[in-house]
Design an enzyme around this catalytic site. Structure first.
Site, PDB file in Angstrom:
ATOM      1  N   ASN A   1       0.870  -1.177   0.000  1.00  0.00           N
ATOM      2  CA  ASN A   1       0.000   0.000   0.000  1.00  0.00           C
ATOM      3  C   ASN A   1       0.906   1.227   0.000  1.00  0.00           C
ATOM      4  O   ASN A   1       1.532   1.532   1.012  1.00  0.00           O
ATOM      5  CB  ASN A   1      -0.892  -0.035   1.255  1.00  0.00           C
ATOM      6  CG  ASN A   1      -1.646   1.267   1.449  1.00  0.00           C
ATOM      7  OD1 ASN A   1      -1.776   2.068   0.524  1.00  0.00           O
ATOM      8  ND2 ASN A   1      -2.147   1.485   2.661  1.00  0.00           N
ATOM      9  N   TRP A   2       0.966   1.900  -1.132  1.00  0.00           N
ATOM     10  CA  TRP A   2       1.912   3.015  -1.256  1.00  0.00           C
ATOM     11  C   TRP A   2       1.392   4.314  -0.655  1.00  0.00           C
ATOM     12  O   TRP A   2       2.111   5.310  -0.633  1.00  0.00           O
ATOM     13  CB  TRP A   2       2.276   3.231  -2.734  1.00  0.00           C
ATOM     14  CG  TRP A   2       2.994   2.078  -3.351  1.00  0.00           C
ATOM     15  CD1 TRP A   2       3.350   0.893  -2.754  1.00  0.00           C
ATOM     16  CD2 TRP A   2       3.463   1.988  -4.704  1.00  0.00           C
ATOM     17  NE1 TRP A   2       3.996   0.075  -3.641  1.00  0.00           N
ATOM     18  CE2 TRP A   2       4.079   0.731  -4.858  1.00  0.00           C
ATOM     19  CE3 TRP A   2       3.415   2.849  -5.804  1.00  0.00           C
ATOM     20  CZ2 TRP A   2       4.641   0.314  -6.060  1.00  0.00           C
ATOM     21  CZ3 TRP A   2       3.967   2.450  -7.002  1.00  0.00           C
ATOM     22  CH2 TRP A   2       4.577   1.193  -7.130  1.00  0.00           C
ATOM     23  N   LYS A   3       0.154   4.302  -0.217  1.00  0.00           N
ATOM     24  CA  LYS A   3      -0.438   5.494   0.408  1.00  0.00           C
ATOM     25  C   LYS A   3      -0.223   6.723  -0.484  1.00  0.00           C
ATOM     26  O   LYS A   3      -0.280   6.617  -1.701  1.00  0.00           O
ATOM     27  CB  LYS A   3       0.129   5.713   1.816  1.00  0.00           C
ATOM     28  CG  LYS A   3       0.072   4.452   2.659  1.00  0.00           C
ATOM     29  CD  LYS A   3       0.316   4.716   4.108  1.00  0.00           C
ATOM     30  CE  LYS A   3       0.394   3.378   4.844  1.00  0.00           C
ATOM     31  NZ  LYS A   3       0.340   3.506   6.291  1.00  0.00           N
TER      32      LYS A   3
ATOM     33  N   HIS B   1      -9.379   1.057   5.196  1.00  0.00           N
ATOM     34  CA  HIS B   1      -8.065   1.252   5.825  1.00  0.00           C
ATOM     35  C   HIS B   1      -8.228   2.205   7.007  1.00  0.00           C
ATOM     36  O   HIS B   1      -9.019   3.140   6.949  1.00  0.00           O
ATOM     37  CB  HIS B   1      -7.068   1.815   4.803  1.00  0.00           C
ATOM     38  CG  HIS B   1      -5.660   1.781   5.306  1.00  0.00           C
ATOM     39  ND1 HIS B   1      -5.176   2.701   6.201  1.00  0.00           N
ATOM     40  CD2 HIS B   1      -4.634   0.919   5.063  1.00  0.00           C
ATOM     41  CE1 HIS B   1      -3.911   2.407   6.488  1.00  0.00           C
ATOM     42  NE2 HIS B   1      -3.567   1.322   5.812  1.00  0.00           N
TER      43      HIS B   1
ATOM     44  N   GLU C   1      -6.559   4.586   8.036  1.00  0.00           N
ATOM     45  CA  GLU C   1      -6.341   6.010   7.729  1.00  0.00           C
ATOM     46  C   GLU C   1      -7.579   6.613   7.061  1.00  0.00           C
ATOM     47  O   GLU C   1      -7.889   7.781   7.250  1.00  0.00           O
ATOM     48  CB  GLU C   1      -5.079   6.159   6.866  1.00  0.00           C
ATOM     49  CG  GLU C   1      -3.819   5.911   7.697  1.00  0.00           C
ATOM     50  CD  GLU C   1      -2.639   5.344   6.937  1.00  0.00           C
ATOM     51  OE1 GLU C   1      -2.631   5.394   5.691  1.00  0.00           O
ATOM     52  OE2 GLU C   1      -1.723   4.825   7.609  1.00  0.00           O
TER      53      GLU C   1
ATOM     54  N   GLU D   1      -5.188  -5.129  10.780  1.00  0.00           N
ATOM     55  CA  GLU D   1      -4.157  -4.107  10.940  1.00  0.00           C
ATOM     56  C   GLU D   1      -4.388  -3.351  12.240  1.00  0.00           C
ATOM     57  O   GLU D   1      -5.173  -2.393  12.274  1.00  0.00           O
ATOM     58  CB  GLU D   1      -4.217  -3.115   9.774  1.00  0.00           C
ATOM     59  CG  GLU D   1      -3.980  -3.729   8.420  1.00  0.00           C
ATOM     60  CD  GLU D   1      -3.390  -2.701   7.466  1.00  0.00           C
ATOM     61  OE1 GLU D   1      -2.307  -2.972   6.957  1.00  0.00           O
ATOM     62  OE2 GLU D   1      -3.996  -1.640   7.264  1.00  0.00           O
TER      63      GLU D   1
ATOM     64  N   GLY E   1       2.715   2.002  10.676  1.00  0.00           N
ATOM     65  CA  GLY E   1       3.683   3.081  10.486  1.00  0.00           C
ATOM     66  C   GLY E   1       4.451   3.446  11.742  1.00  0.00           C
ATOM     67  O   GLY E   1       5.116   4.478  11.800  1.00  0.00           O
TER      68      GLY E   1
ATOM     69  N   SER F   1       3.540  -2.475  10.292  1.00  0.00           N
ATOM     70  CA  SER F   1       4.997  -2.521  10.403  1.00  0.00           C
ATOM     71  C   SER F   1       5.587  -3.888  10.044  1.00  0.00           C
ATOM     72  O   SER F   1       6.497  -4.379  10.726  1.00  0.00           O
ATOM     73  CB  SER F   1       5.450  -2.071  11.799  1.00  0.00           C
ATOM     74  OG  SER F   1       5.068  -0.737  12.028  1.00  0.00           O
TER      75      SER F   1
ATOM     76  N   GLY G   1       2.873  -1.158   4.280  1.00  0.00           N
ATOM     77  CA  GLY G   1       2.956   0.259   3.948  1.00  0.00           C
ATOM     78  C   GLY G   1       4.396   0.668   3.683  1.00  0.00           C
ATOM     79  O   GLY G   1       4.940   0.472   2.600  1.00  0.00           O
ATOM     80  N   GLY G   2       5.035   1.219   4.726  1.00  0.00           N
ATOM     81  CA  GLY G   2       6.376   1.796   4.573  1.00  0.00           C
ATOM     82  C   GLY G   2       7.386   0.907   3.860  1.00  0.00           C
ATOM     83  O   GLY G   2       8.109   1.365   2.962  1.00  0.00           O
TER      84      GLY G   2
HETATM   85  C1  PEP Z   1      -0.568  -0.036   5.905  1.00  0.00           C
HETATM   86  O1  PEP Z   1      -0.444   0.973   5.259  1.00  0.00           O
HETATM   87  O2  PEP Z   1      -1.588  -0.705   5.747  1.00  0.00           O
HETATM   88  C2  PEP Z   1       0.488  -0.417   6.841  1.00  0.00           C
HETATM   89  C3  PEP Z   1       0.359  -1.548   7.501  1.00  0.00           C
HETATM   90  O3  PEP Z   1       1.571   0.408   6.967  1.00  0.00           O
HETATM   91  P1  PEP Z   1       3.012   0.036   7.629  1.00  0.00           P
HETATM   92  O4  PEP Z   1       3.464  -1.237   7.007  1.00  0.00           O
HETATM   93  O5  PEP Z   1       3.891   1.212   7.280  1.00  0.00           O
HETATM   94  O6  PEP Z   1       2.793  -0.102   9.102  1.00  0.00           O
END
Ligand code: PEP
Length: 250
Positions: free
Chosen positions: A9-11, A95, A97, A167, A173, A213, A234-235
């Site tokens: 997920n590149w956000k 999600h 966010e 999640e 993050g 993470s 994500g990251g």
């Molecule tokens: C996400 O964006 O769904 C996520 C889990 O981010 P990260 O891996 O950065 O925690």
């Protein structure tokens, strides 16, 4: 029996040029993978270009969200058909966010999920508890309620296309990952809820990803848990080397 799904997920990161560069590096380093599925979810502006690059390639394309109407006066929204048009086969819904910053409720998530299903987009429905909810012992009841509400009026046949992503919000993050045991316990509770709703056969075929993470150094242990069927990343999906290491989990 459940093919693991590793999704990035590149956000709100990557210009079109940067997105192309990342996908080219992923394609170059992927190799042949017959036992797992790989997906990237770039920002909307890059979907068309990346969709063209990924045509006939072993990486799928997903959107980070989707609206529930086919067209109309909904400024800023993107319809499921528009996502299909540029090559998406998945869409993330719910999600944390989106829930936190854009007010997506369980009811809205359910509408988006149905719109995705009606248009041949496989929804990845995210659920997860906050830190205060976990600390007060409510994590499981919150997550189970999100699963039930988000999947309202979904049929057994439609469930074949649905992916759930657990999640925990406090892990997204932050560098704080759920322990493999805690993640497994929640995945088992989600699968038990799916069994109650759809029967054991369907529940045992639905993929439940972990997100929060996920990194090269924790992916192997997380993926060794019996009910963890992939990762939503994500990251660590923003750099080719770290996402490729995650994709190549052992
Ligand atoms: C996400 O964006 O769904 C996520 C889990 O981010 P990260 O891996 O950065 O925690």
């Amino acid at each position: 029996m459940r093919v693991p799904l590793l999704a990035g997920n590149w956000k709100m990161y990557k210009t079109v040029g940067e997105a192309v560069e990342l996908v080219e590096a992923l394609l170059a380093g992927l190799g042949t993978l017959s036992d797992r599925e790989v997906l990237v979810c770039p920002p909307y502006t890059a979907l068309d270009r990346i969709g063209a690059l990924l045509s006939e390639k072993p990486i799928g394309l997903g959107a980070q969200d989707v609206f529930y109407e086919a067209e109309g006066a909904y400024t800023g929204a993107i319809a499921p058909q528009m996502l299909r048009d540029v090559g998406c086969t998945y869409a993330i819904v719910g999600h944390s966010e989106r829930r936190q910053y854009f007010g997506d409720t369980d009811a809205l998530v359910n509408r988006k999920l149905h719109a995705a299903l009606a248009n041949d987009l496989r929804p990845i429905m995210c659920v997860g508890e906050s830190k205060p909810q976990r600390d007060s012992g409510q994590a499981e009841s919150i997550v189970v309620a999100q699963v039930r509400a988000g999947l309202a009026n979904v049929t057994v046949a439609q469930m074949q296309s649905v992916v759930i992503a657990y999640e925990p919000i406090w892990a997204i993050g932050t560098g704080d990952t759920a322990t493999p045991d805690d993640a497994q316990a929640m995945h088992a509770a989600i699968r038990k809820t799916l069994t109650d709703l759809f029967g054991v056969e369907t529940a045992s075929s639905v993929r439940i990803q972990y997100g929060g993470s996920v990194k090269p150094d924790n992916v192997d242990e997380l993926m060794s848990q019996p009910d963890i069927d992939g990762a939503l990343v994500g990251g660590a999906s923003l750099k080719a080397d770290s996402f490729l290491r995650i994709v190549h989990f052992q």
